[in-house]
Scaffold this motif. Structure first.
Motif, PDB file in Angstrom:
ATOM      1  N   SER A  23       0.849  -1.177   0.000  1.00 67.36           N
ATOM      2  CA  SER A  23       0.000   0.000   0.000  1.00 67.36           C
ATOM      3  C   SER A  23       0.883   1.225   0.000  1.00 67.36           C
ATOM      4  O   SER A  23       1.260   1.731   1.035  1.00 67.36           O
ATOM      5  CB  SER A  23      -0.898  -0.014   1.236  1.00 67.36           C
ATOM      6  OG  SER A  23      -2.071   0.680   0.969  1.00 67.36           O
ATOM      7  N   ASP A  79     -13.445  -0.518  -3.290  1.00 73.99           N
ATOM      8  CA  ASP A  79     -13.498  -1.871  -2.764  1.00 73.99           C
ATOM      9  C   ASP A  79     -12.194  -2.364  -2.158  1.00 73.99           C
ATOM     10  O   ASP A  79     -12.145  -3.388  -1.505  1.00 73.99           O
ATOM     11  CB  ASP A  79     -13.911  -2.832  -3.878  1.00 73.99           C
ATOM     12  CG  ASP A  79     -13.018  -2.648  -5.093  1.00 73.99           C
ATOM     13  OD1 ASP A  79     -12.431  -1.548  -5.220  1.00 73.99           O
ATOM     14  OD2 ASP A  79     -12.903  -3.577  -5.886  1.00 73.99           O
ATOM     15  N   GLU A  80     -11.134  -1.658  -2.379  1.00 70.17           N
ATOM     16  CA  GLU A  80      -9.846  -2.134  -1.849  1.00 70.17           C
ATOM     17  C   GLU A  80      -8.932  -0.940  -1.579  1.00 70.17           C
ATOM     18  O   GLU A  80      -9.169   0.152  -2.074  1.00 70.17           O
ATOM     19  CB  GLU A  80      -9.183  -3.074  -2.850  1.00 70.17           C
ATOM     20  CG  GLU A  80      -8.972  -2.431  -4.208  1.00 70.17           C
ATOM     21  CD  GLU A  80      -8.184  -3.345  -5.140  1.00 70.17           C
ATOM     22  OE1 GLU A  80      -7.445  -2.834  -5.981  1.00 70.17           O
ATOM     23  OE2 GLU A  80      -8.305  -4.572  -4.989  1.00 70.17           O
ATOM     24  N   ALA A  81      -7.890  -1.191  -0.815  1.00 70.63           N
ATOM     25  CA  ALA A  81      -6.971  -0.108  -0.496  1.00 70.63           C
ATOM     26  C   ALA A  81      -6.316   0.391  -1.783  1.00 70.63           C
ATOM     27  O   ALA A  81      -5.977  -0.387  -2.665  1.00 70.63           O
ATOM     28  CB  ALA A  81      -5.915  -0.574   0.488  1.00 70.63           C
ATOM     29  N   HIS A  90      -6.794   4.360   6.927  1.00 75.72           N
ATOM     30  CA  HIS A  90      -7.404   3.073   7.228  1.00 75.72           C
ATOM     31  C   HIS A  90      -7.541   2.272   5.932  1.00 75.72           C
ATOM     32  O   HIS A  90      -7.899   2.821   4.907  1.00 75.72           O
ATOM     33  CB  HIS A  90      -8.787   3.309   7.851  1.00 75.72           C
ATOM     34  CG  HIS A  90      -9.337   2.115   8.540  1.00 75.72           C
ATOM     35  ND1 HIS A  90     -10.100   1.173   7.913  1.00 75.72           N
ATOM     36  CD2 HIS A  90      -9.192   1.676   9.816  1.00 75.72           C
ATOM     37  CE1 HIS A  90     -10.441   0.230   8.763  1.00 75.72           C
ATOM     38  NE2 HIS A  90      -9.899   0.501   9.931  1.00 75.72           N
ATOM     39  N   PRO A  91      -7.237   0.982   5.961  1.00 83.01           N
ATOM     40  CA  PRO A  91      -7.259   0.221   4.701  1.00 83.01           C
ATOM     41  C   PRO A  91      -8.656  -0.105   4.191  1.00 83.01           C
ATOM     42  O   PRO A  91      -8.801  -0.543   3.058  1.00 83.01           O
ATOM     43  CB  PRO A  91      -6.497  -1.061   5.051  1.00 83.01           C
ATOM     44  CG  PRO A  91      -6.665  -1.212   6.522  1.00 83.01           C
ATOM     45  CD  PRO A  91      -6.762   0.177   7.091  1.00 83.01           C
ATOM     46  N   ASN A  92      -9.668   0.124   4.999  1.00 85.59           N
ATOM     47  CA  ASN A  92     -11.000  -0.307   4.595  1.00 85.59           C
ATOM     48  C   ASN A  92     -11.941   0.871   4.410  1.00 85.59           C
ATOM     49  O   ASN A  92     -12.156   1.682   5.315  1.00 85.59           O
ATOM     50  CB  ASN A  92     -11.568  -1.267   5.664  1.00 85.59           C
ATOM     51  CG  ASN A  92     -12.886  -1.844   5.239  1.00 85.59           C
ATOM     52  OD1 ASN A  92     -13.900  -1.155   5.290  1.00 85.59           O
ATOM     53  ND2 ASN A  92     -12.870  -3.094   4.797  1.00 85.59           N
ATOM     54  N   GLU A 129     -15.304   0.909   3.811  1.00 87.34           N
ATOM     55  CA  GLU A 129     -16.589   0.849   4.504  1.00 87.34           C
ATOM     56  C   GLU A 129     -16.468   1.303   5.963  1.00 87.34           C
ATOM     57  O   GLU A 129     -17.327   2.014   6.485  1.00 87.34           O
ATOM     58  CB  GLU A 129     -17.164  -0.573   4.476  1.00 87.34           C
ATOM     59  CG  GLU A 129     -18.023  -0.844   3.255  1.00 87.34           C
ATOM     60  CD  GLU A 129     -17.162  -0.920   2.001  1.00 87.34           C
ATOM     61  OE1 GLU A 129     -15.986  -1.330   2.120  1.00 87.34           O
ATOM     62  OE2 GLU A 129     -17.649  -0.542   0.914  1.00 87.34           O
ATOM     63  N   GLU A 130     -15.431   0.868   6.617  1.00 92.98           N
ATOM     64  CA  GLU A 130     -15.296   1.179   8.040  1.00 92.98           C
ATOM     65  C   GLU A 130     -14.853   2.618   8.311  1.00 92.98           C
ATOM     66  O   GLU A 130     -14.812   3.053   9.462  1.00 92.98           O
ATOM     67  CB  GLU A 130     -14.264   0.228   8.675  1.00 92.98           C
ATOM     68  CG  GLU A 130     -14.687  -1.234   8.618  1.00 92.98           C
ATOM     69  CD  GLU A 130     -13.605  -2.157   9.155  1.00 92.98           C
ATOM     70  OE1 GLU A 130     -12.634  -1.645   9.769  1.00 92.98           O
ATOM     71  OE2 GLU A 130     -13.730  -3.373   8.959  1.00 92.98           O
ATOM     72  N   SER A 131     -14.486   3.329   7.255  1.00 96.05           N
ATOM     73  CA  SER A 131     -13.942   4.669   7.458  1.00 96.05           C
ATOM     74  C   SER A 131     -15.031   5.720   7.530  1.00 96.05           C
ATOM     75  O   SER A 131     -16.055   5.624   6.833  1.00 96.05           O
ATOM     76  CB  SER A 131     -12.976   5.009   6.320  1.00 96.05           C
ATOM     77  OG  SER A 131     -11.874   4.137   6.357  1.00 96.05           O
ATOM     78  N   LYS A 139     -10.985   7.120  11.796  1.00 96.16           N
ATOM     79  CA  LYS A 139     -10.815   6.218  10.666  1.00 96.16           C
ATOM     80  C   LYS A 139     -11.032   6.983   9.374  1.00 96.16           C
ATOM     81  O   LYS A 139     -12.120   7.506   9.130  1.00 96.16           O
ATOM     82  CB  LYS A 139     -11.807   5.056  10.750  1.00 96.16           C
ATOM     83  CG  LYS A 139     -11.483   4.012  11.781  1.00 96.16           C
ATOM     84  CD  LYS A 139     -12.221   2.709  11.480  1.00 96.16           C
ATOM     85  CE  LYS A 139     -11.950   1.659  12.534  1.00 96.16           C
ATOM     86  NZ  LYS A 139     -12.598   1.974  13.833  1.00 96.16           N
ATOM     87  N   PHE A 141     -10.031   6.817   5.054  1.00 90.53           N
ATOM     88  CA  PHE A 141      -9.569   6.002   3.938  1.00 90.53           C
ATOM     89  C   PHE A 141      -8.945   6.931   2.901  1.00 90.53           C
ATOM     90  O   PHE A 141      -9.490   7.993   2.624  1.00 90.53           O
ATOM     91  CB  PHE A 141     -10.790   5.279   3.348  1.00 90.53           C
ATOM     92  CG  PHE A 141     -10.506   4.446   2.149  1.00 90.53           C
ATOM     93  CD1 PHE A 141     -10.043   3.144   2.295  1.00 90.53           C
ATOM     94  CD2 PHE A 141     -10.716   4.937   0.868  1.00 90.53           C
ATOM     95  CE1 PHE A 141      -9.805   2.348   1.191  1.00 90.53           C
ATOM     96  CE2 PHE A 141     -10.486   4.144  -0.244  1.00 90.53           C
ATOM     97  CZ  PHE A 141     -10.014   2.854  -0.083  1.00 90.53           C
TER      98      PHE A 141
END
Lengths: 293, 293, 293, 293, 293, 293
Positions: free
Chosen positions: D8, F4-6, F16-18, F20-22, F70, F72
């Motif tokens: 990354s 959908d991805e980092a 944050h790598p995700n 949705e969670e950010s 968080k 992204f």
């Protein structure tokens, strides 16, 4: 025409040619191998000397001239590239010798870690030593990515060595949460963001004590010192730093040594950082050297 | 630990500390006040010395080491800013003294006009003197916008002084039409664009003669010497210039002095120009100094 | 003292003050908005003019002086920032007017896309037009990330306009596989890596034909032209590019217009790129303008 | 070790997202703490990746495209600042793991000392290993100012490890007299000044053997690579270095790994050095990776 | 399309094309040959003009637009390189002619010595002249290393010419002890370190008098003006300098001419110094030109 | 859209790598094609991310750490070079999607025009939206030289879209007379020259309202942000800008999105501008993201 002796090319302006007769000794500590961000401060001392030729010898602030103080420029201490421990040992040994001859040490970095062996040596001579530290960064880490010898650790080392309550940091604007907590829990003084005003409050409490002053050039805002390893916005002006040096000069503390570190010339085409450093050193010579008792 | 004497900070690497014992003398001529385009060569000598610390002391070309030759670094000749005539007089006086002591003069500019008083002084000692001149520019003007003291005139002056047929220019790619005509009409040699091949043809014709070699760093293409006052495309490579120095070293001419001028550090962040100059000077020391009879 | 008229500050050296009397017209096309990598060529024309003051007016290559040719500097064409289509229309209109007055167009970019409307206008006047193109890049894309107006497309556009077999590219070292294939399948000439030797072979085949020459400064190796948007190793030297200009000057082709594009000053502190460009333009003026029949 | 997912961060253009499916692995070794002159190569790998976005994916030299080879970019190996021994251990461990997975290692420096643990690890897998070394410097010192871990020692270390007669150096133009003598006395090959021609003579003698190729960017002349720690005049052109890479690609040797070191971006405003490095790496990928048997 | 007249390339933005109709005249004095530290201010005027294209024509401070004042840009006065005396004579002659036509002189340096002939000429027309001087340096030397024509002397010269009590210096932070003493003994005003507050105190005492204002850009802190010959820490901000210009604009003094000197572009890649200078000049035009009675 | 991805590339420190969670999403808008002066801000986002590695993760101002929020990093939005309209459409579409997922948008420019589609999208979601705008320039033009899509127009566009009385500009020091008049006549708030004090007065009047904050880095004085397209003297310090961010953090307004634009790295060798921008973004993340209700 200098036909009778080797050309004394690059010394700090108005350095005295004789070591014995000199009260203070200027020296470079050209080490930058533990820095975690941008290297290049190994060339700081040489460039500061080079541009010092453009300095006026008179301070309009202190109304003194450089010829009123005798200082010898010992050049850069030869340090082994890439070997922090041996480098620090060589520096410490150098300082012990200087102090044995009762000289005032005035060092130029190099990365901030070089201040650690100097402060340790000075503390041996002056058991009641206090430290005044001006910097953007706490430098209170125990280690950096597993390395106990890092440019992020010198203040922690001296604080543990002489006791945290004898260390006074000013202008701090960056560090880890744990570093600030450690300072707080251990009674170490940290003035965040500002230098001059809190310094004026602290100075009377240190009256009569021997004090070593270590200045990281990045206590200045990057506008005033772009040529350094870690530029960090929100710093003080060079006008404020000059005033802080003068406040110490006018105080009742006993400055017994000092350094100015982290000038990295390559990041500053204008050379303002090196020029500013040379002016700061002039004021340190004129204001601090003869305070020592 | 250099506690017994002043720090000899910025001298050309491996300079000998004693003037009397030295065969050659290196000196800077930090003048740039008559240049018509970009100034800054006043800082050339200091920067060349500074970066010489990065040089190997051994030449893989000549299979010799710097310790095989004794040379003293006399520093920069102090010159009065903005006064060309007085500056040239000071330089000429300096060279007369060097020659009286039978030293080999190796000068660093500064603008090219500084070569004129040097060549005049050398010509007094060696009446049969020839000049080898490597440069992008003819430098054969009589005056520049009314000023007879200009960086565009030194070769004209020495040509008139010792006779144009004793002057050999190489690598020339710029000048006024009148300059080329003057050279042609007066029997002066000019090799346009190239250095190494025509030089190899001329050298045998100068066998046994005393020769002063003056090199303007801008004979190199700007790719190889961006740090100079007047960058002019279409020049030679540093590989070719090194080979030209070696061709002279291997010839039967008697080099009695030399200079390298017009390094202006500010235009070259990479410092390749100063580094290249310091390497060229190492080769000049190793290849030319002991040719003198 | 210029009290009687406005100061004509920044024109290409020795420009003629009168449009009507001039044979050629120099103009800047300060557009860089479609470049995919580093912008900045909008400032190329102004900087080339500025440094042209340091040029000798005489060419030691061609034995001619600038006063032998009358050329007018029309300044930079005002172009609307960020609007490629309108910019190209303005340029094309400008060229049509120049050609209507029978002037030789000599353009300075700006990104390479500016050459497209110029070549289109020239092709209208000279139906038998051929293009000589010197560049590191093919510039044969149909579009770039969906944009048909891109700095990667001008040669494709003119090739489709006048027929690929009338376009001759030299020095090409970068492009998409599809671009090289398109050229091959459509009979367009591409000389990879080299310029001078293949050019000498092609020139006789174009004898008597009207030819427009477009030079992207990045045909030079980055060593010789660091100040450009896309630096690409493995290019030719400025000596070779000068020789290529002279080969055209000595050929039997009929140069009817030309340009030099992609000088981006900010990436080159030494300004060697702009200086080299100004020298190239001097040689283009002296060697090509009066070839036009 | 980030082997399970894409790194990354900045990756080299067209890197494959999956480690397992990749044939080669690119990685940075951001260490510069033992250099004796100018630091800064720690930022080389990141800048090379950053500018790789400007590369064409097709090589007009080899007629191949990057998508024809699968290579994974593992990012920079995290190394402890100022601790050479631990850094080298980490690198060696990393390479052992790569080789265990049968990946082709393609490293980016960082100072040249980083090549030592890589070559040691590769030699373990390929007992008959030979080294091809392109550099301005011999790098054959036993130690530097007392330090056995120095950027001046890697070739000496590998030569002693696999036998000096298995090491072939090209383009060398600087070193100590003792280094050249050691090479001569021990049967190690050194081609001074040139690369392409002597390489073409040596390659057939290595046919079929596993070979690791280590390139110090300073084998290029400073004109072509100003952004490096030690600029040394008289080097080869980028055209010649490209041709040398292609000569290896077309030979019968079995390249089993390679690196390109010493890119120090700060000394090169134009970023030509990093751009050139990225192009060299593209050619190394396209020309060498699939040679491995 | 400017086909009917020569391209007026590089003039200060919104300059009036007609000398006669203009109230003020802008001119450059591109001289830097007596500076004792870093040269390069000869290129200041050209760069200030170039970047003035980026200026807004409206001042949000003064609520005026440039089209409300007619000023003619006379370009740079051609000065003979390396000849200070002839240069000063040419400047003085130029100013006498301007004043004879009743134009307001607005000069751009160049080194500070250029202000001396201007002030002398203005003093001839206005016998009651006072000088307001903003600078980091006293500039009160009688000579510099033997040269009476030096960039360190202009204020001394004008002070002796019109009487020291008519000269008011502000922002001074560097000088020789003797210079400060001379000022004190001779009744000349010097405000150390500060500009705005002491200026506000002095202005009422000069009400109605003709005043020439000379500003050395280094009165600004190096943070705000890195592109100058002598950078000196501890200066004022550009905000303060702007306010000082506005304080003069709102005062009752009669500004009869002014200059801004010592912009040396090469030391400032960001060009902030030239941009700041162009903004200061805009404010001087809008605030001062029409104050003249 | 890489949701959908980092993002595989350089990311802002501690992203944050995700997705949705950010809670917040950082993204670059690398467009600079409508700027009228110096381009280069297309590289701003990448450089800000790169230097963010040097940031402390803890804010000594806010006593918070980055891991408490968080966010992204979505990388740079791919934009078509030279096509403003399509670029703005792509940005607007991107923001609509972000808002649909209820993410806090934190954008990095790029030129200021990129803020227009962002603000338009945010205004759709928050009909009661107010804008806080910190800048040196009004950016209130209707068009620039005929182009309605220009870096001089974004504030005008949003002011017309949501009503001028909902827009609050601070720190403004440059603009056309007509722009200031338009603001005045239409009830838009402009605080000239200052930010912190007027902001503190305005904030209570916006309590509870959704506010988008757009910061042009040139609101800082050039001393603090030399790396930007249009440097304009007389700006605020980085200390003041930090304090302004903190004032907003401590207010009762509801920050619903923000951006920082116009960082152009090439004009700043020291990289202080990008470093300062990364610190400002850290404070924006820590102080603003969780204010959103």
């Amino acid at each position: 025409m200098r036909f009778d002796e080797a050309y004394s090319g690059n010394v700090f302006i108005k350095s005295h040619p004789n070591f014995e007769e000199s009260e203070a000794v200027i020296y470079g500590m050209p080490m930058d191998w533990t820095v975690s961000y941008r290297p290049g401060s190994r060339f700081g001392p040489a460039r500061i000397r080079e541009v010092s030729i453009g300095l006026e010898e008179y301070s309009a602030y202190l109304n003194r001239e450089l010829e009123e103080v005798k200082y010898f420029d010992a050049g850069d201490i030869p340090l082994p590239f890439g070997n922090p421990q041996r480098s620090l040992d060589i520096i410490e040994d150098f300082i012990h010798k200087l102090l044995a001859e009762d000289k005032f040490p005035l060092g130029m970095g190099g990365e901030h870690l070089v201040s650690w062996p100097v402060m340790k040596a000075v503390a041996k001579k002056y058991p009641d030593l206090a430290i005044i530290h001006m910097d953007a960064h706490t430098d209170l880490r125990e280690e950096y990515e597993g390395e106990p010898l890092s440019h992020s650790t010198p203040i922690r080392k001296i604080a543990e060595h002489i006791g945290p309550k004898n260390v006074y940091s000013f202008g701090i604007r960056s560090g880890m949460k744990e570093e600030f907590q450690w300072a707080k829990e251990n009674g170490m003084h940290i003035s965040k963001f500002e230098v001059l005003e809190p310094l004026k409050e602290i100075l009377p409490t240190l009256a009569g004590r021997p004090v070593y002053v270590t200045i990281d050039i990045d206590v200045l805002d990057p506008a005033h010192a772009p040529g350094t390893g870690t530029v960090d916005a929100g710093g003080i002006t060079s006008k404020e730093l000059l005033a802080s040096i003068h406040a110490i000069a006018q105080s009742d503390i006993n400055v017994v040594g000092c350094d100015l570190v982290e000038v990295a010339p390559i990041y500053d085409i204008s050379e303002q950082t090196a020029n500013t450093a040379s002016k700061l050193i002039r004021e340190m010579i004129l204001g601090w050297v003869q305070k020592r008792k």
